[in-house]
Write a protein that holds these residues in place. Structure first.
Motif, PDB file in Angstrom:
ATOM      1  N   GLY A 138      60.886 -29.885 -44.909  1.00 46.52           N
ATOM      2  CA  GLY A 138      61.655 -30.981 -45.463  1.00 46.52           C
ATOM      3  C   GLY A 138      60.876 -31.713 -46.500  1.00 46.52           C
ATOM      4  O   GLY A 138      61.722 -32.222 -47.264  1.00 46.52           O
ATOM      5  N   LEU A 139      59.727 -31.711 -46.389  1.00 46.56           N
ATOM      6  CA  LEU A 139      59.161 -32.508 -47.408  1.00 46.56           C
ATOM      7  C   LEU A 139      58.945 -31.465 -48.761  1.00 46.56           C
ATOM      8  O   LEU A 139      59.219 -32.083 -49.870  1.00 46.56           O
ATOM      9  CB  LEU A 139      57.337 -32.532 -47.106  1.00 46.56           C
ATOM     10  CG  LEU A 139      57.237 -33.662 -46.021  1.00 46.56           C
ATOM     11  CD1 LEU A 139      55.606 -33.649 -45.779  1.00 46.56           C
ATOM     12  CD2 LEU A 139      57.478 -34.876 -46.595  1.00 46.56           C
TER      13      LEU A 139
ATOM     14  N   ALA B 175      57.175 -29.411 -34.843  1.00 43.22           N
ATOM     15  CA  ALA B 175      57.440 -30.507 -35.632  1.00 43.22           C
ATOM     16  C   ALA B 175      56.944 -29.999 -37.053  1.00 43.22           C
ATOM     17  O   ALA B 175      57.490 -30.430 -37.933  1.00 43.22           O
ATOM     18  CB  ALA B 175      56.537 -31.586 -35.078  1.00 43.22           C
ATOM     19  N   VAL B 176      55.763 -29.405 -37.067  1.00 44.98           N
ATOM     20  CA  VAL B 176      55.356 -29.153 -38.463  1.00 44.98           C
ATOM     21  C   VAL B 176      56.344 -28.037 -39.084  1.00 44.98           C
ATOM     22  O   VAL B 176      56.468 -28.047 -40.410  1.00 44.98           O
ATOM     23  CB  VAL B 176      53.984 -28.458 -38.365  1.00 44.98           C
ATOM     24  CG1 VAL B 176      53.442 -27.820 -39.589  1.00 44.98           C
ATOM     25  CG2 VAL B 176      52.790 -29.494 -37.928  1.00 44.98           C
ATOM     26  N   ARG B 177      56.872 -27.336 -38.294  1.00 41.81           N
ATOM     27  CA  ARG B 177      57.877 -26.335 -38.916  1.00 41.81           C
ATOM     28  C   ARG B 177      58.955 -27.100 -39.698  1.00 41.81           C
ATOM     29  O   ARG B 177      59.722 -26.479 -40.502  1.00 41.81           O
ATOM     30  CB  ARG B 177      58.346 -25.041 -38.030  1.00 41.81           C
ATOM     31  CG  ARG B 177      57.360 -23.957 -37.611  1.00 41.81           C
ATOM     32  CD  ARG B 177      57.793 -23.099 -36.834  1.00 41.81           C
ATOM     33  NE  ARG B 177      57.881 -23.196 -35.616  1.00 41.81           N
ATOM     34  CZ  ARG B 177      57.223 -22.937 -34.657  1.00 41.81           C
ATOM     35  NH1 ARG B 177      55.974 -22.334 -34.770  1.00 41.81           N
ATOM     36  NH2 ARG B 177      57.508 -23.398 -33.555  1.00 41.81           N
ATOM     37  N   THR B 178      59.294 -28.262 -38.946  1.00 39.53           N
ATOM     38  CA  THR B 178      60.324 -28.761 -39.518  1.00 39.53           C
ATOM     39  C   THR B 178      59.902 -29.955 -40.638  1.00 39.53           C
ATOM     40  O   THR B 178      60.610 -29.969 -41.561  1.00 39.53           O
ATOM     41  CB  THR B 178      60.942 -29.712 -38.493  1.00 39.53           C
ATOM     42  OG1 THR B 178      61.391 -28.577 -37.531  1.00 39.53           O
ATOM     43  CG2 THR B 178      62.457 -30.595 -38.869  1.00 39.53           C
ATOM     44  N   LEU B 179      58.888 -30.446 -40.471  1.00 43.25           N
ATOM     45  CA  LEU B 179      58.490 -31.470 -41.407  1.00 43.25           C
ATOM     46  C   LEU B 179      57.864 -31.103 -42.925  1.00 43.25           C
ATOM     47  O   LEU B 179      58.415 -31.268 -44.052  1.00 43.25           O
ATOM     48  CB  LEU B 179      57.172 -32.142 -40.808  1.00 43.25           C
ATOM     49  CG  LEU B 179      56.684 -33.144 -41.757  1.00 43.25           C
ATOM     50  CD1 LEU B 179      57.146 -34.476 -42.008  1.00 43.25           C
ATOM     51  CD2 LEU B 179      55.133 -33.643 -41.163  1.00 43.25           C
ATOM     52  N   TYR B 180      57.155 -29.750 -42.966  1.00 44.59           N
ATOM     53  CA  TYR B 180      56.504 -29.384 -44.326  1.00 44.59           C
ATOM     54  C   TYR B 180      57.694 -28.693 -45.084  1.00 44.59           C
ATOM     55  O   TYR B 180      57.975 -29.029 -45.991  1.00 44.59           O
ATOM     56  CB  TYR B 180      55.660 -28.229 -43.762  1.00 44.59           C
ATOM     57  CG  TYR B 180      54.484 -28.609 -43.283  1.00 44.59           C
ATOM     58  CD1 TYR B 180      54.052 -29.830 -43.351  1.00 44.59           C
ATOM     59  CD2 TYR B 180      53.312 -27.962 -43.205  1.00 44.59           C
ATOM     60  CE1 TYR B 180      52.862 -30.519 -42.868  1.00 44.59           C
ATOM     61  CE2 TYR B 180      51.934 -28.191 -42.640  1.00 44.59           C
ATOM     62  CZ  TYR B 180      51.865 -29.476 -42.811  1.00 44.59           C
ATOM     63  OH  TYR B 180      50.503 -29.975 -42.357  1.00 44.59           O
TER      64      TYR B 180
ATOM     65  N   SER C 169      63.272 -23.364 -47.654  1.00 43.35           N
ATOM     66  CA  SER C 169      62.888 -24.036 -46.213  1.00 43.35           C
ATOM     67  C   SER C 169      62.848 -23.172 -44.978  1.00 43.35           C
ATOM     68  O   SER C 169      62.154 -23.092 -44.138  1.00 43.35           O
ATOM     69  CB  SER C 169      63.843 -25.300 -45.887  1.00 43.35           C
ATOM     70  OG  SER C 169      63.686 -26.286 -46.928  1.00 43.35           O
TER      71      SER C 169
ATOM     72  N   ARG D 143      59.675 -21.874 -42.890  1.00 43.88           N
ATOM     73  CA  ARG D 143      59.903 -22.082 -41.506  1.00 43.88           C
ATOM     74  C   ARG D 143      59.726 -20.450 -40.783  1.00 43.88           C
ATOM     75  O   ARG D 143      58.832 -20.472 -39.705  1.00 43.88           O
ATOM     76  CB  ARG D 143      61.377 -22.577 -40.990  1.00 43.88           C
ATOM     77  CG  ARG D 143      61.405 -22.439 -39.529  1.00 43.88           C
ATOM     78  CD  ARG D 143      63.080 -23.161 -39.000  1.00 43.88           C
ATOM     79  NE  ARG D 143      63.049 -23.150 -37.797  1.00 43.88           N
ATOM     80  CZ  ARG D 143      62.870 -24.334 -36.998  1.00 43.88           C
ATOM     81  NH1 ARG D 143      61.956 -25.297 -37.595  1.00 43.88           N
ATOM     82  NH2 ARG D 143      62.958 -24.390 -35.545  1.00 43.88           N
TER      83      ARG D 143
END
Length: 443
Positions: free
Chosen positions: A254-255, A247-252, A289, A293
């Motif tokens: 993305g932000l 989730a963090v690998r997708t959230l950061y 991104s 990741r």
């Protein structure tokens, strides 16, 4: 000769051993991601060069440049995939080689000091984890290259934008570090549980006939079921931690993408950057991104690889129970006779000798003395004491094959008849001759 002083030193030794293939894979992966970045750069340059006002010639020119970058990336893809797979095989099987060599030299010392499940897990799950970190090492290097190239292109277009990228990416990676420590602890616990369960399974197979004789199948099965549930629970805890990291690998990233696009759009509205630069920046965010990741994924791989390498160096650092002779004797030439003075057993060359004991427990000490798996007793090879010969020389000349139970995957028939030439009657006859029909019979 692997460096087994610590897990980190062993991983570095593997990297030094396989540096040509690791370097080649990193170069190919970096070239691939440069092609993807250049597609965004050329597209932005085409828009700023007045593509809409040009004719077909201008359109074909920019289309050819973009197509060249895309074709270059497509051509590098199979090279990149092949190099990644080669790194996995090279490092995983290099680890398997040194483990196998050390295990063969240790002999029964290994199983006396380590549970059977631990030995099995080192040779299966741990080499996978070590191979994965080198398989993805090229992604780490190519991600560093991608971040530096994107930052340079952004700096040349807008200094503030480039500085934001150079600062934001390291901050995002550092922000994931607190999550790696609990992953490390949970991976350690899960790995220990797996080894314990494998040990339990091998003990079950080895003592299955005895358990049936004393009626202990149900209690042992319940114990195995309880331990397997603990392994499952430990795996679920690792899975939850891995899911949080995913989730963090997708959230950061993305932000980061949203922030760059929002800030770039504001700059384009006030005229500080062109429309082409905004389009190029949007393309760069995709590369950033992906790079962020991969940074996070590689960090997780390093954690699990260090856990696996710690198990490997534990085996590599073991010392043999038996000592090497201070002044090794010269091994005899020609045919050999094995003699055990303690029991009086003489194994003459050229003959098949059977030893009959009133008590079955008396067999193991005789075999261990004749194979020098224990000291004492003065066993001799054609008049030369075995403890006066180097251990490697003894292992080369004397082979002890134990009759142990093992776990096999697949069908029982494939193990009994590997060539597939035997009929059902022939296989059944073999089982009957070995008094192993109870293995085949339904429980």
């Amino acid at each position: 000769d692997p460096d087994h002083r610590s897990a980190d030193r062993f991983l570095l030794w593997l990297a030094r051993t396989e540096w040509p293939s690791l370097t080649w894979a990193s170069l190919v992966a970096s070239a691939y991601y440069l092609c993807t970045i250049l597609v965004s750069f050329v597209l932005g340059a085409a828009l700023d060069a007045g593509l809409a006002e040009g004719g077909y010639g201008t359109l074909l020119y920019w289309f050819a440049l973009i197509g060249l970058c895309a074709v270059g990336g497509a051509a590098l893809t199979p090279l990149y995939e092949r190099a990644s797979c080669f790194n996995w095989y090279a490092c995983a099987y290099r680890t398997m080689q040194v483990i196998t060599r050390r295990s063969s030299r240790l002999g029964p010392t290994l199983t006396r000091r380590l549970p059977t499940g631990e030995v099995v897990a080192v040779g299966t799950d741990d080499i996978d984890r070590i191979g994965e970190v080198y398989e993805r090492s090229n992604l780490f290097v190519s991600s560093v290259v991608a971040v530096l190239v994107v930052a340079f292109l952004m700096l040349t277009s807008h200094v503030t934008f480039g500085l934001i990228v150079l600062v934001a990416v390291p901050l995002i990676v550092v922000g994931m570090v607190p999550l790696l420590r609990p992953l490390n602890h949970r991976t350690h616990a899960h790995r220990d549980r797996q080894a314990e369960l494998t040990t339990r399974a091998t003990d079950l197979v080895a003592g299955l006939r005895v358990l049936r004789g004393v009626g202990g199948e149900r209690s042992t099965g319940e114990r195995y079921r309880a331990e397997s549930q603990r392994v499952r629970a430990a795996g679920v805890r690792v899975g939850w931690m891995d899911a949080a990291l995913e989730a963090v690998r997708t959230l950061y990233p993305g932000l980061l993408l949203v922030g760059i696009v929002w800030y770039g759009a504001r700059l384009a509205l006030v005229g500080e950057i062109t429309v082409g630069q905004l389009v190029a920046f949007y393309g760069y965010t995709g590369a950033l991104s992906t790079a962020v990741r991969y940074f996070m994924l590689f960090s997780s791989d390093v954690v699990t690889a260090r856990v696996a390498a710690a198990r490997v160096v534990r085996v590599l650092g073991m010392e043999h129970d038996l000592t090497e002779p201070a002044a090794p004797a010269e091994a005899p030439a020609g045919p050999h006779d094995l003699h055990d003075p303690t029991s009086g057993v003489l194994l003459a060359h050229g003959r098949v000798t059977g030893v009959v004991c009133a008590d079955q427990t008396d067999v193991a000490p005789v075999v261990e003395r004749l194979g020098r798996y224990r000291d004492g007793g003065g066993a001799e090879l054609s008049g030369v004491r075995l403890d006066a010969l180097p251990l490697r020389e003894v292992r080369r000349r004397v082979l002890v094959a134990a009759n142990d139970a093992h776990l096999f995957s697949g069908r029982l028939r494939d193990e009994l008849d590997p060539g597939g030439a035997g009929t059902d009657e022939h296989v059944t006859a073999m089982l009957r001759a070995a008094s192993a029909e109870d293995v085949l019979a339904p429980s």
